[in-house]
Design an enzyme around this catalytic site. Structure first.
Site, PDB file in Angstrom:
ATOM      1  N   ASP A  30      -1.794   3.153   0.837  1.00 23.89           N
ATOM      2  CA  ASP A  30      -1.421   4.462   0.304  1.00 23.89           C
ATOM      3  C   ASP A  30      -1.043   5.448   1.412  1.00 23.89           C
ATOM      4  O   ASP A  30      -1.735   5.546   2.431  1.00 23.89           O
ATOM      5  CB  ASP A  30      -2.631   5.013  -0.481  1.00 23.89           C
ATOM      6  CG  ASP A  30      -2.330   6.331  -1.157  1.00 23.89           C
ATOM      7  OD1 ASP A  30      -1.405   6.372  -1.989  1.00 23.89           O
ATOM      8  OD2 ASP A  30      -3.011   7.331  -0.828  1.00 23.89           O
ATOM      9  N   GLU A  39       3.147   2.794   1.632  1.00 22.47           N
ATOM     10  CA  GLU A  39       3.809   3.975   1.082  1.00 22.47           C
ATOM     11  C   GLU A  39       3.964   4.931   2.241  1.00 22.47           C
ATOM     12  O   GLU A  39       2.979   5.273   2.898  1.00 22.47           O
ATOM     13  CB  GLU A  39       2.965   4.621  -0.021  1.00 22.47           C
ATOM     14  CG  GLU A  39       3.652   5.838  -0.627  1.00 22.47           C
ATOM     15  CD  GLU A  39       2.706   6.754  -1.400  1.00 22.47           C
ATOM     16  OE1 GLU A  39       3.199   7.539  -2.208  1.00 22.47           O
ATOM     17  OE2 GLU A  39       1.478   6.711  -1.166  1.00 22.47           O
TER      18      GLU A  39
END
Lengths: 594, 594
Positions: free
Chosen positions: A262, A299
């Site tokens: 993330d 990400e």
């Protein structure tokens, strides 16, 4: 660092007892409390702030706490299980599992067709077992990879997963460790790879006891979540080891095929070797050891190729990254909002650039960011970029959590699905989009701390300033907000939903079986935008096969000149065909003009 | 970006007027005030937060201010001159100069023998003219490069230079722009290169009006000086341009030969292209344009080769860096303190490692930093490392500012001088060490803000906790503190001072004229430490020449076995020789044992 087994926290050893390794550099005394009988076993101080103990008084299933200086009775930061929640005792877990997936081999990244799902809302059960019951459906849909939103133990039972505070503990309400192992094993039997979303950039606000143990955070950097995780300040070695071991555990002990890390732009690390690069080095070692292949996907909101450059080119060695810009350009082209971060995207021309260059901003000035942004990603293979027309963030970060189903016409939904699945990148779907699920995917939490719950409500509202001027924000704490976000499986067989599902199956089938689509390859791909007509022409070619995807984003029928060829064109899919509830169809075969 | 001329601030244009370019992205209105007659000329808003104006109402020497929104009358952040101090009007400066150094060519870095000096305390005058008057002396000493501590305008008249707040304005009390250009021109005539120390990691606390103009700082990072300079947050482009143009100006308009960039580890920049790399790219362009060679030297406390790797290897392209670790290891070996950051250094073994590997910490755990530190610098040329036995920081950051002259015996001073000048790296002296100047180099400031002055006094005391347990800290604000720090030139000719000076001349001469010493080359160099004897043997060889430097750090005469050779050893220098006031001498010629 040990590659073949987990060393931190409490781990079952071959003699039937446990090895305990706790990092608490500022403590004067550390004990291991066995909850049953309240027995405190003093631990021995080692170098670098670690404390150790071997004991046969703890076994799998037992509850324990860590006692700092005889006064703090805390859960273990490396806990593998928090059966009673984030504030309570940790549980000893035996990570061994009777794996039967020895014949499984992970797909190459360029083969991935990813399906992102949230365990709690994917099925009525909201568990890993629920997901397992849908594997046959997913196989029939045609996808070959599921990506599970974060499963680290979070407060309460409802959360997207990004408030997790025990990165090694599998959320108990989802079914815990064994259920996740069982799911992965079953997925592999169906030929489905499993990507796990992990959060290494922050810890959730509730149940976060890391600071009690030592300098797990540093005030050198400020992040959206407060002080940054300490990856480069004094005492950082143990923190780095913590996350390296975390990545290794998922691959080694859960047979996870890829991690999706993330928001790695929020990982602040000026060390000579970035923590991502160090994770990659260790995963490389593990792969050598086991012979299995694992991917690291990030990400990243930086358009900085350093993240996906190989280690030997001073990169961080990540295998692939999400490209939100493809999504933004696509949505603007589809007639979506143009405010907030969408203001940087001019529609179809930027969409063509996204197809051609991966990064839309690769050095230009960004009005939204108020600075020049990005570098060129020209030389990077296309299997390094993951694209989507919606995802949990793009849906759920809207105040009303509307999916594309609520924002775009049926025709446009089909078009943006095809735009994604014909792209020379790795496509990803968000659960339910394949049948145009009308339910929203809302932001929900179940904090037990009332003050925090209120702060989350407020923060949520502030975030929407750029996007919404009216309407009421659903209460993230309300269980109904969670329930409303569940998929409605019965819709699959009804009306337009059934048509959309059939359309997706057809589309995914083309992606999988047409060689020209199977190999993501920007070098054999070219997008051109006709701004006036709002038509994008995507040409792809591969070993004699030649494909043109004509995307008409206007609301009118358009005439398009096909690229010249002396061969016949065969129509593979026509999203406007009445077969897919469309208004009209084009010819099944035709020829380019001379 | 313009390479051939300065574009920001106020610049004389070829038509005799000036071009003004001011960055003030948040202002609604910006005017240029001509102080004489109080005339306000409104500026025109341009893209990216810039404002421009062309006018013939301003000429060189005129005073002006920038007026933001009709209410703030500020000095120009890109001011070239602040004749009345940091809070007052800026002055238009004509940067052109009648250069006569066209035959000068900068030394290659591996030829540099650097002499660090502080303009205010180097000479009685405390000016650039003062330095100019000493060029003949410096030439006679043998050094070929002077490094001038920062000259950007700071508050008052007494400062080391690191509190500068106008990076483009040359300190008025030192003589300003023309005097610096004159000094560089004169130095080049004497064959002396000029390194300028510049500060790109922070701005001083007084007279810092940058925040009024726009987001020059970012709260993403915390530094020892508060918020970091904004190199990667929104609006950073102008800030980056500001520092790139600053570097270019010194090289282009002042003929500075090299910059020494202060504490670059405190420059926080996660951009895809680090600001240092972008500076390097532009300096490369300038060098191509002018044909002159310039070096970029960094002070860096990271042992991270990324800074000195070339751009094509994803490095920041810096040419060289300071190596404080050589100093620390040397000082501990010489019997100095072992507290504070010295605790990481074990003496002679670490000194040998510094000779052999450049970085002492290249991956090991550092007790002082509480983490593993550094990477290997094995493949880096030795001309990338600058070493010293003292410098302004190592002297001046002591509470009493003692030079080595006050800390070590006369014999030890000679030894550490030789240890530095025989090293396979670039040597640097600190002004006055060559005659064992007894005056301290104290920390002094002349803030005009009383509160700030008090804070500086307090901060100063706190800093010494690890080093000093007794004694009184001199008041940095007291002019006497500054005066006490001046060199006593008359000592040069007196007693031991004269002996030391002669010794340094001899030593520098050897460094310059013995081929084996002239070429810094770790591949042809090997240090071994005899811990029991406290003797370090440094072997160097080059094209048939072979040199051994025997360094006896013990307080006893030691017998050392020379490396085997069938040739005769010729003694070049014996620091213990009565010629240099030493206690005893070794044979002038001798042979290795068979």
């Amino acid at each position: 660092m040990e590659i073949t087994k987990r060393t931190i926290g409490i781990n079952i050893n071959p003699d039937g007892g446990v090895d305990a390794l706790i990092w608490a550099p500022k403590a004067e005394k550390v004990s291991l409390r066995i909850c049953e009988g309240k027995i405190d076993l003093p631990m021995q101080k080692q170098d670098y702030g670690y404390w150790t103990l071997q004991t046969d008084q703890l076994k799998a299933g037992d509850l324990y706490r860590i006692v700092l200086d005889d006064e703090k009775f805390l859960p273990d930061p490396a806990s593998l299980s928090q059966p009673k929640g984030v504030h309570e005792a940790s549980q000893v877990i035996d990570l061994s599992f009777n794996w039967t997936d020895e014949h499984w081999r992970n797909w190459h990244l360029n083969e991935y067709i990813i399906y992102e799902l949230h365990t709690g809302t994917f099925t009525p059960e909201g568990t890993f077992e629920g997901i397992e019951s849908k594997l046959d459906y997913l196989k029939s849909l045609g996808i070959n990879t599921i990506e599970i939103m974060p499963v680290a133990q979070f407060p309460g039972e409802r959360n997207w997963g990004y408030d997790g505070v025990f990165p090694f503990a599998v959320q108990s309400s989802y079914g815990g460790t064994k259920a996740l192992q069982q799911l992965v094993n079953a997925a592999h039997h169906k030929g489905i790879a499993v990507v796990l979303d992990v959060v290494y950039n922050h810890l959730g606000p509730e149940g976060n006891y890391f600071g009690e143990y030592g300098p797990f955070f540093t005030d050198k950097y400020n992040t959206p979540w407060g002080n940054a995780i300490n990856f480069d300040d004094a005492w950082c070695d143990a923190v780095r080891q913590y996350y390296i071991e975390n990545a290794l555990m998922w691959f080694r002990d859960f047979h996870i095929d890829a991690l999706r890390l993330d928001a790695v732009h929020a990982i602040k690390d000026f060390s000579p070797v970035h923590i991502l690069a160090e994770i990659k080095q260790h995963v490389d070692q593990l792969m050598k050891e086991t012979g299995r292949e694992h991917h690291l996907i990030v990400e990243c909101d930086l358009n900085d190729t350093r993240y996906i450059n190989p280690l030997e080119k001073a990169g961080y060695g990540m295998d692939a990254q999400w490209v939100d810009e493809f999504h933004h350009a696509l949505r603007v082209t589809a007639g979506g909002e143009t405010t907030g971060y969408y203001e940087d995207f001019n529609g179809i021309e930027h969409l063509a650039k996204a197809y051609n260059d991966a990064y839309v901003y690769d050095g230009q000035y960004s009005e939204h960011r108020h600075k020049k942004f990005g570098v060129k990603a020209t030389d990077h293979p296309d299997s390094q970029f993951i694209v989507f027309s919606q995802n949990h963030d793009q849906v759920g970060n809207r105040m009303l959590g509307e999916r594309s189903s609520q924002l775009f016409s049926f025709e446009m939904q089909k078009l943006i699905a095809a735009a994604t699945l014909t792209a020379p990148y790795i496509p990803m779907l968000f659960m339910g989009e394949e049948w145009s699920e009308p339910n929203p995917f809302l932001y929900f939490v179940s904090h037990t701390d009332a003050e925090l719950a209120e702060a989350v409500r407020k923060g949520r509202k502030a975030e929407f300033a750029a996007f919404h001027t009216e309407g009421e924000a659903p209460d993230p704490m309300d269980e109904a907000t969670f329930t409303q976000s569940k998929l409605q499986w019965q819709l699959q067989e009804q009306g337009e939903h059934a048509v959309m599902l059939a359309y997706y199956k057809k589309l995914i089938g083309l992606r999988k079986y047409l060689h020209v689509l199977t190999n993501p390859n920007r070098q054999q791909s070219k997008a051109t935008a006709d701004k006036a007509k709002q038509v994008l022409t995507l040409q792809r070619w591969f070993q004699g096969e030649y494909l043109v995807a004509l995307m008409n984003f206007s609301n009118q029928v358009q005439q398009v000149t096909m690229p010249p060829t002396d061969k016949k064109w065969i129509k593979q899919l026509d999203s406007a065909d009445p077969e897919w509830n469309g208004p009209t169809k084009a010819d099944d075969e035709f020829q380019s003009e001379a």
